[in-house]
Scaffold this motif. Structure first.
Motif, PDB file in Angstrom:
ATOM      1  N   ASP A 144       0.812  -1.212   0.000  1.00 51.93           N
ATOM      2  CA  ASP A 144       0.000   0.000   0.000  1.00 51.93           C
ATOM      3  C   ASP A 144       0.847   1.264   0.000  1.00 51.93           C
ATOM      4  O   ASP A 144       0.425   2.312  -0.500  1.00 51.93           O
ATOM      5  N   HIS A 146       3.590   1.498  -1.632  1.00 54.09           N
ATOM      6  CA  HIS A 146       4.415   1.421  -2.846  1.00 54.09           C
ATOM      7  C   HIS A 146       5.899   1.299  -2.495  1.00 54.09           C
ATOM      8  O   HIS A 146       6.760   1.864  -3.176  1.00 54.09           O
ATOM      9  N   LYS A 186      -3.874  -4.300 -12.451  1.00 52.29           N
ATOM     10  CA  LYS A 186      -4.808  -3.662 -11.531  1.00 52.29           C
ATOM     11  C   LYS A 186      -5.482  -4.784 -10.750  1.00 52.29           C
ATOM     12  O   LYS A 186      -6.216  -5.590 -11.321  1.00 52.29           O
ATOM     13  N   GLN A 231     -11.125   2.758  -7.856  1.00 51.53           N
ATOM     14  CA  GLN A 231     -10.161   2.996  -6.794  1.00 51.53           C
ATOM     15  C   GLN A 231      -9.930   1.775  -5.909  1.00 51.53           C
ATOM     16  O   GLN A 231      -9.010   1.759  -5.091  1.00 51.53           O
ATOM     17  N   GLU A 232     -10.750   0.742  -6.063  1.00 53.72           N
ATOM     18  CA  GLU A 232     -10.523  -0.501  -5.315  1.00 53.72           C
ATOM     19  C   GLU A 232      -9.264  -1.223  -5.783  1.00 53.72           C
ATOM     20  O   GLU A 232      -8.696  -2.024  -5.031  1.00 53.72           O
ATOM     21  N   ARG A 234      -5.582  -2.166  -6.737  1.00 51.64           N
ATOM     22  CA  ARG A 234      -4.200  -1.826  -6.421  1.00 51.64           C
ATOM     23  C   ARG A 234      -3.312  -2.061  -7.642  1.00 51.64           C
ATOM     24  O   ARG A 234      -3.403  -3.109  -8.275  1.00 51.64           O
ATOM     25  N   LEU A 263       3.745   6.235  -4.450  1.00 47.00           N
ATOM     26  CA  LEU A 263       2.357   6.406  -4.044  1.00 47.00           C
ATOM     27  C   LEU A 263       1.924   7.845  -4.272  1.00 47.00           C
ATOM     28  O   LEU A 263       2.617   8.784  -3.892  1.00 47.00           O
ATOM     29  N   ARG A 264       0.778   7.992  -4.901  1.00 46.59           N
ATOM     30  CA  ARG A 264       0.229   9.328  -5.119  1.00 46.59           C
ATOM     31  C   ARG A 264      -0.333   9.878  -3.815  1.00 46.59           C
ATOM     32  O   ARG A 264      -0.951   9.151  -3.032  1.00 46.59           O
ATOM     33  N   GLY A 266      -2.480  11.125  -1.017  1.00 42.76           N
ATOM     34  CA  GLY A 266      -3.895  10.949  -0.713  1.00 42.76           C
ATOM     35  C   GLY A 266      -4.485   9.626  -1.166  1.00 42.76           C
ATOM     36  O   GLY A 266      -5.648   9.336  -0.851  1.00 42.76           O
ATOM     37  N   ARG A 267      -3.730   8.803  -1.874  1.00 35.89           N
ATOM     38  CA  ARG A 267      -4.264   7.531  -2.388  1.00 35.89           C
ATOM     39  C   ARG A 267      -4.386   6.525  -1.251  1.00 35.89           C
ATOM     40  O   ARG A 267      -3.445   6.305  -0.496  1.00 35.89           O
ATOM     41  N   ARG A 268      -5.558   5.909  -1.147  1.00 35.41           N
ATOM     42  CA  ARG A 268      -5.806   4.891  -0.129  1.00 35.41           C
ATOM     43  C   ARG A 268      -6.423   3.671  -0.798  1.00 35.41           C
ATOM     44  O   ARG A 268      -7.190   3.796  -1.747  1.00 35.41           O
ATOM     45  N   TYR A 269      -6.107   2.495  -0.269  1.00 40.45           N
ATOM     46  CA  TYR A 269      -6.626   1.258  -0.824  1.00 40.45           C
ATOM     47  C   TYR A 269      -7.524   0.556   0.187  1.00 40.45           C
ATOM     48  O   TYR A 269      -7.302   0.653   1.402  1.00 40.45           O
TER      49      TYR A 269
END
Length: 278
Positions: A144, A146, A186, A231-232, A234, A263-264, A266-269
């Motif tokens: 998560d 990266h 993805k 966005q789900e 990864r 990792l961008r 604000g990106r959350r998985y």
């Protein structure tokens, strides 16, 4: 037989070995023959593979609606993309039917010219998706973040033991067929018991097919619990998996190769699926 883009006759990449073996792609007649044999073998229907001709398209149906209502998959006879799509239908029919059911429901909801967030997620997975089978939760936070060096270099021994991948997206396989060696999948992530994973994983940490587990995933896709939003998914740079690429300096490779993106902000998985597999 459809030629490879680079003209080579042998298949060296582990993803292509997993999908086409000798490197020869079947023609439409061979695909249809395989479909009939596999339906008898496992009892799961697949749509009939039919040449995409003006006569076939004259029914006016949307591509997905034709699959759902007529059981026919329009296939371009000289199209590598469509051949890999057919091969995925042969290997992973439960997942394909789940995607089709959701796409048809989306068309009924917003029409053929608009797309919902769920439809975008379905398409991303269909074209470039993979399922990552995970038996070690400790790998999730480094993925998560990266932290590719940790995931692929420090935890190199985990691949094929406590984490493995089933590549599903036909465009992703086509991308490698065309000579690109750093594809990014993805991914849906599914927690599984380590003993079950060990029984199914093959070379290069690839699981060819896991029918029982895939049936659970397919049911959750059908219900809308999975693939409700792009966005789900990864990202996973597949070149980092041991056996997929042979860099002389792994640390430098995962640091410098363009597929290993940071990792961008604000990106959350989402958490991996935890209750699909017993």
């Amino acid at each position: 037989m459809l030629p490879r883009a680079d003209g080579r006759e042998t298949v060296e990449h582990p993803l292509l070995r997993a999908w086409v073996g000798s490197g020869e792609l079947p023609d439409l007649g061979q695909l249809e023959g395989r479909r009939q044999c596999m339906q008898v073998r496992d009892g799961i229907a697949r749509p009939a593979f039919r040449a995409q001709t003006p006569a076939l398209l004259a029914d006016g149906l949307h591509y997905e609606e034709r699959i759902a209502t007529c059981g026919v998959l329009a296939t371009r006879e000289q199209g590598v993309h469509d051949v890999f799509n057919a091969l995925v239908w042969l290997r992973h029919p439960e997942l394909k039917w789940a995607l089709n059911a959701r796409q048809v429901a989306g068309i009924a909801e917003v029409g053929p010219r608009e797309r919902t967030r769920g439809q975008y997620a379905l398409t991303h997975f269909d074209e470039a998706g993979a399922i990552v089978w995970l038996a070690d939760d400790a790998l999730v936070p480094i993925w998560d973040a990266h932290d590719w060096s940790a995931l692929f270099v420090r935890e190199r021994s985990a691949w094929g033991r406590s984490i493995a991948v089933s590549v599903f997206g036909h465009a992703l396989v086509e991308h490698v067929w065309d000579g690109h060696r750093m594809p990014v999948a993805k991914c849906l992530v599914v927690r599984v018991p380590s003993v079950e994973l060990a029984a199914r994983v093959g070379p290069a940490a690839i699981v060819i097919r896991w029918r029982e587990a895939e049936a659970h995933v397919a049911a959750q896709i059908r219900s809308g619990r999975l693939l409700a939003d792009p966005q789900e998914l990864r990202p996973l740079p597949l070149a980092g998996i041991p056996g997929w690429h042979d860099p002389h300096a792994p640390d430098a490779f995962v640091r410098d190769a363009p597929c290993f993106r940071p990792l961008r902000a604000g990106r959350r998985y989402p958490a991996p699926c935890s209750d699909l597999i017993d």
